[in-house]
Every structure is written in C-alpha cells, then in structure tokens.
Design a protein around this motif. Structure first.
Motif, PDB file in Angstrom:
ATOM      1  N   ASN A  81       0.820  -1.213   0.000  1.00 17.10           N
ATOM      2  CA  ASN A  81       0.000   0.000   0.000  1.00 17.10           C
ATOM      3  C   ASN A  81       0.849   1.257   0.000  1.00 17.10           C
ATOM      4  O   ASN A  81       0.471   2.266  -0.615  1.00 17.10           O
ATOM      5  N   ARG A  82       1.987   1.229   0.641  1.00 19.39           N
ATOM      6  CA  ARG A  82       2.882   2.393   0.549  1.00 19.39           C
ATOM      7  C   ARG A  82       3.397   2.560  -0.883  1.00 19.39           C
ATOM      8  O   ARG A  82       3.526   3.691  -1.365  1.00 19.39           O
ATOM      9  N   ARG A  83       3.675   1.436  -1.553  1.00 20.03           N
ATOM     10  CA  ARG A  83       4.077   1.539  -2.963  1.00 20.03           C
ATOM     11  C   ARG A  83       2.937   2.135  -3.798  1.00 20.03           C
ATOM     12  O   ARG A  83       3.193   2.934  -4.723  1.00 20.03           O
ATOM     13  N   ALA A  84       1.710   1.760  -3.489  1.00 16.71           N
ATOM     14  CA  ALA A  84       0.572   2.310  -4.228  1.00 16.71           C
ATOM     15  C   ALA A  84       0.482   3.825  -4.037  1.00 16.71           C
ATOM     16  O   ALA A  84       0.178   4.563  -4.990  1.00 16.71           O
ATOM     17  N   VAL A  85       0.734   4.294  -2.840  1.00 18.13           N
ATOM     18  CA  VAL A  85       0.761   5.736  -2.588  1.00 18.13           C
ATOM     19  C   VAL A  85       1.864   6.395  -3.408  1.00 18.13           C
ATOM     20  O   VAL A  85       1.655   7.446  -4.040  1.00 18.13           O
ATOM     21  N   ASP A  86       3.050   5.796  -3.427  1.00 18.89           N
ATOM     22  CA  ASP A  86       4.157   6.348  -4.218  1.00 18.89           C
ATOM     23  C   ASP A  86       3.788   6.441  -5.692  1.00 18.89           C
ATOM     24  O   ASP A  86       4.091   7.429  -6.370  1.00 18.89           O
ATOM     25  N   GLU A  87       3.143   5.401  -6.205  1.00 16.16           N
ATOM     26  CA  GLU A  87       2.724   5.398  -7.614  1.00 16.16           C
ATOM     27  C   GLU A  87       1.711   6.510  -7.866  1.00 16.16           C
ATOM     28  O   GLU A  87       1.815   7.246  -8.866  1.00 16.16           O
ATOM     29  N   ALA A  88       0.731   6.643  -6.975  1.00 20.83           N
ATOM     30  CA  ALA A  88      -0.284   7.682  -7.142  1.00 20.83           C
ATOM     31  C   ALA A  88       0.357   9.066  -7.171  1.00 20.83           C
ATOM     32  O   ALA A  88      -0.015   9.922  -7.986  1.00 20.83           O
ATOM     33  N   ALA A  89       1.343   9.275  -6.320  1.00 17.06           N
ATOM     34  CA  ALA A  89       2.032  10.568  -6.301  1.00 17.06           C
ATOM     35  C   ALA A  89       2.795  10.805  -7.599  1.00 17.06           C
ATOM     36  O   ALA A  89       2.765  11.902  -8.164  1.00 17.06           O
ATOM     37  N   ALA A  90       3.471   9.773  -8.087  1.00 16.23           N
ATOM     38  CA  ALA A  90       4.237   9.908  -9.327  1.00 16.23           C
ATOM     39  C   ALA A  90       3.328  10.192 -10.516  1.00 16.23           C
ATOM     40  O   ALA A  90       3.713  10.916 -11.447  1.00 16.23           O
ATOM     41  N   LEU A  91       2.137   9.637 -10.496  1.00 10.37           N
ATOM     42  CA  LEU A  91       1.183   9.827 -11.592  1.00 10.37           C
ATOM     43  C   LEU A  91       0.417  11.138 -11.475  1.00 10.37           C
ATOM     44  O   LEU A  91      -0.282  11.535 -12.401  1.00 10.37           O
ATOM     45  N   GLY A  92       0.532  11.804 -10.332  1.00 19.54           N
ATOM     46  CA  GLY A  92      -0.245  13.016 -10.113  1.00 19.54           C
ATOM     47  C   GLY A  92      -1.715  12.732  -9.883  1.00 19.54           C
ATOM     48  O   GLY A  92      -2.577  13.558 -10.215  1.00 19.54           O
ATOM     49  N   ALA A  93      -2.024  11.590  -9.284  1.00 14.73           N
ATOM     50  CA  ALA A  93      -3.412  11.187  -9.083  1.00 14.73           C
ATOM     51  C   ALA A  93      -4.099  12.059  -8.038  1.00 14.73           C
ATOM     52  O   ALA A  93      -3.482  12.479  -7.056  1.00 14.73           O
ATOM     53  N   GLN A  94      -5.385  12.288  -8.234  1.00 20.36           N
ATOM     54  CA  GLN A  94      -6.153  13.069  -7.286  1.00 20.36           C
ATOM     55  C   GLN A  94      -6.451  12.294  -6.012  1.00 20.36           C
ATOM     56  O   GLN A  94      -6.739  12.899  -4.977  1.00 20.36           O
ATOM     57  N   CYS A  95      -6.413  10.966  -6.091  1.00 24.11           N
ATOM     58  CA  CYS A  95      -6.621  10.136  -4.902  1.00 24.11           C
ATOM     59  C   CYS A  95      -6.141   8.721  -5.198  1.00 24.11           C
ATOM     60  O   CYS A  95      -5.959   8.338  -6.365  1.00 24.11           O
ATOM     61  N   LEU A  96      -5.918   7.960  -4.140  1.00 27.22           N
ATOM     62  CA  LEU A  96      -5.706   6.524  -4.240  1.00 27.22           C
ATOM     63  C   LEU A  96      -7.001   5.857  -3.804  1.00 27.22           C
ATOM     64  O   LEU A  96      -7.453   6.031  -2.667  1.00 27.22           O
ATOM     65  N   VAL A  97      -7.613   5.097  -4.707  1.00 32.11           N
ATOM     66  CA  VAL A  97      -8.857   4.407  -4.393  1.00 32.11           C
ATOM     67  C   VAL A  97      -8.541   3.153  -3.581  1.00 32.11           C
ATOM     68  O   VAL A  97      -7.661   2.367  -3.949  1.00 32.11           O
ATOM     69  N   LEU A  98      -9.266   2.972  -2.486  1.00 34.91           N
ATOM     70  CA  LEU A  98      -9.073   1.820  -1.623  1.00 34.91           C
ATOM     71  C   LEU A  98     -10.246   0.857  -1.763  1.00 34.91           C
ATOM     72  O   LEU A  98     -11.387   1.209  -1.448  1.00 34.91           O
ATOM     73  N   VAL A  99      -9.944  -0.345  -2.244  1.00 36.63           N
ATOM     74  CA  VAL A  99     -10.868  -1.474  -2.141  1.00 36.63           C
ATOM     75  C   VAL A  99     -10.341  -2.299  -0.984  1.00 36.63           C
ATOM     76  O   VAL A  99      -9.277  -2.903  -1.073  1.00 36.63           O
ATOM     77  N   VAL A 100     -11.061  -2.314   0.126  1.00 32.99           N
ATOM     78  CA  VAL A 100     -10.427  -2.590   1.410  1.00 32.99           C
ATOM     79  C   VAL A 100     -10.172  -4.065   1.696  1.00 32.99           C
ATOM     80  O   VAL A 100      -9.381  -4.392   2.585  1.00 32.99           O
ATOM     81  N   GLY A 101     -10.820  -4.973   0.962  1.00 27.84           N
ATOM     82  CA  GLY A 101     -10.616  -6.391   1.201  1.00 27.84           C
ATOM     83  C   GLY A 101     -11.733  -7.011   2.033  1.00 27.84           C
ATOM     84  O   GLY A 101     -12.482  -6.317   2.725  1.00 27.84           O
ATOM     85  N   GLY A 102     -11.819  -8.346   1.946  1.00 23.12           N
ATOM     86  CA  GLY A 102     -12.865  -9.074   2.644  1.00 23.12           C
ATOM     87  C   GLY A 102     -12.312  -9.947   3.754  1.00 23.12           C
ATOM     88  O   GLY A 102     -11.415  -9.544   4.493  1.00 23.12           O
ATOM     89  N   LEU A 103     -12.826 -11.144   3.853  1.00 26.69           N
ATOM     90  CA  LEU A 103     -12.411 -12.057   4.905  1.00 26.69           C
ATOM     91  C   LEU A 103     -11.072 -12.704   4.556  1.00 26.69           C
ATOM     92  O   LEU A 103     -10.867 -13.132   3.421  1.00 26.69           O
ATOM     93  N   PRO A 104     -10.152 -12.811   5.508  1.00 27.56           N
ATOM     94  CA  PRO A 104      -8.960 -13.631   5.272  1.00 27.56           C
ATOM     95  C   PRO A 104      -9.374 -15.069   4.977  1.00 27.56           C
ATOM     96  O   PRO A 104     -10.452 -15.528   5.406  1.00 27.56           O
TER      97      PRO A 104
END
Length: 279
Positions: free
Chosen positions: A89-112
């Motif tokens: 998820n930290r890598r996803a934030v880094d990617e969003a910043a590099a792309l100039g994204a307005q937000c990082l969309v979170l699909v939060v996950g279900g049951l383990p």
C-alpha cells in the motif's frame, strides 16, 4: 446540476473499461485522441509499461488522473502478511504521487482465507488505513474508501455501504474520503443522507458511473453501459453535486461478455455519448 452535454471535459475513463483490448500506453493514446480529458489507471497496467513511462505519457497527453486503482486489501491471516500488505500500500501511494493522481482508491478487502470473522476483518481495515494514512498525507495523496456492493463482502470489500465508509472517515480524520460508485451504492436506502454527509464533511473524492443490468449474469464482469440498466445515475450525480462534488466523473465498466469484446474506439465513443445523454 451540471449540464454534461456542455461539459465533455468532465469525462474520465477508468482504464478497466478498455483493458482487454488496450495496454495502458494504447489506452492513454486512445483516450487522448477521443478528446477525453481524464484517466484512472490500474496498478498492474502501470507496472506493465513502467511507472516512469506511464507518468510521462499521461502528462504529455494532458490527462488528469482522477484516481489510481487500487490500494487496500487490508485483512490478512497473520502478521507477516499484514506487513507485506502495508508495504504494498505504501508503494501504491508512491505510484499515485508519481502519476499526479487526485486520490488513491481503496478497495479494502474481505475475509482472510478460512475466516468467518467479519467484524474482525472490518477492524483490520480500520487499522490498516490508520497505519497508511500518515504516509499518504506526507505524499499529498488522499485515500478514497470505495464501498462495494454487499455481494463482495467476503472476498473484495467488507465495507459495503457509504455509511460504513463515512464512519471510517469520521474516525480516521483528515486525508480520508470516499469514492462513490453508482454500481455499488445505487440500491442503498440511505444513499441520499450519506452522500449529503460526505459532502458536508468535504469527503467526496471521486464519482464512478456505469449501470446495473437486469439480469446481472456475473458478479464481477457484467456491468452495464450507462442507460442500459436500472440505476438512476443522474439522480445520484445530482445528489453528489448538490453535496458539493465538482470533480470529473469516471466511467468504470467491467464487461467480459459485451464491452470488452468491442473495439475500444467504439466503447469510448459510446461512453462519451451516454455521458452526455444519460449521466
């Protein structure tokens, strides 16, 4: 409410809509050629052509990145897996910043795997977002929690209503918001109140559109083009705009049996037409 027929510049295309026929580089070129001004790429598509190249191509095409898809998938069966998820998820934030994204969309996950503990999964989601939030704030990337339809509670998202997403944002505070996807929330009897609540708190970060088909033949891959189903898209957009949403509107269609089989140029043309006439 905004007249979309007079504002085609408000249209954004989530690249899931054309992913089966176009790589990301082809999608960037095709979306720009179609005169569409927004794009929302997926992480696997970015990785396939390289982050630096993707960011450069999007900038050169003059496209606005309305969101980066996706972070999340927080619940895990053990601490080691949770650490791997946190790093990703930290890598996803880094990617969003590099792309100039307005937000990082979170699909939060279900049951383990093997779990029946839905409250426990939801607690892990809250903890996972809380851990990620300072990193995202430092990067200047808002986290957009996207509630998914209850049919996905077990495997993709245990946050299933906009009310749940709003509650999380209220607990977690600045740097969080919501992505409202018509496909996932059109049925919710509290949707009017919860959109107003999100707007009042300044949390409306993204608005996604497609349609709910009757019958829906696949839980994941049978979304409809706007106007082909039963969702009152214009009403929901009106609620969002009345609550203060003034951003672009993102078309996101998963359609293995129909739209993914068509030439992407045709799909984009229909998206633009329905955006103006239906949304």
């Amino acid at each position: 409410m905004r007249d979309l027929a007079r504002h085609p510049e408000l249209l954004s295309i989530n690249t899931a809509t054309v992913r089966e026929r176009w790589r990301l580089d082809e999608a960037i070129d095709g979306i720009a050629r179609a005169g569409i001004r927004g794009i929302a790429p997926w992480r696997d598509q970015v990785a396939a052509i390289g982050l630096e190249r993707a960011a450069r191509m999007i900038r050169d095409a003059g496209l606005t990145v309305t969101g980066h898809c996706r972070g999340g998938m927080f619940p895990a069966g053990d601490a080691a897996q949770r650490r791997r998820i946190a790093e990703d998820n930290r890598r996803a934030v880094d990617e969003a910043a590099a792309l100039g994204a307005q937000c990082l969309v979170l699909v939060v996950g279900g049951l383990p795997e093997g779990s029946r503990d839905l409250p426990g999964a939801r607690a892990q989601v809250k903890d996972g977002i809380a851990e990620l939030l300072p990193y995202a704030q430092d990067a200047g990337i808002p986290l957009a929690i996207e509630p998914l339809h209850p049919m996905y509670a077990a495997d993709r998202s245990c946050v299933n209503t906009l009310g749940q997403a709003n509650d999380l944002c209220a607990e977690l505070g600045a740097g969080t918001g919501v992505a409202v996807d018509v496909y996932h929330v059109w049925w919710d009897p509290r949707i009017e109140a919860e959109i107003a609540r999100a707007g009042e708190a300044g949390r409306l970060l993204a608005l996604h559109v497609c349609d709910w088909l009757v019958p829906t033949r696949d839980m994941l891959l049978d979304r409809g083009m706007m106007g082909d189903g039963v969702a009152d898209i214009r009403r929901l957009r009106g609620l969002a705009e009345a609550a203060g949403y003034d951003g672009m509107i993102e078309v996101e269609i998963f359609s293995a049996g129909n739209w993914w089989r068509r030439p992407p140029e045709e799909v984009l043309a229909v998206c633009a037409e329905r955006f103006a006439s239906v949304c």
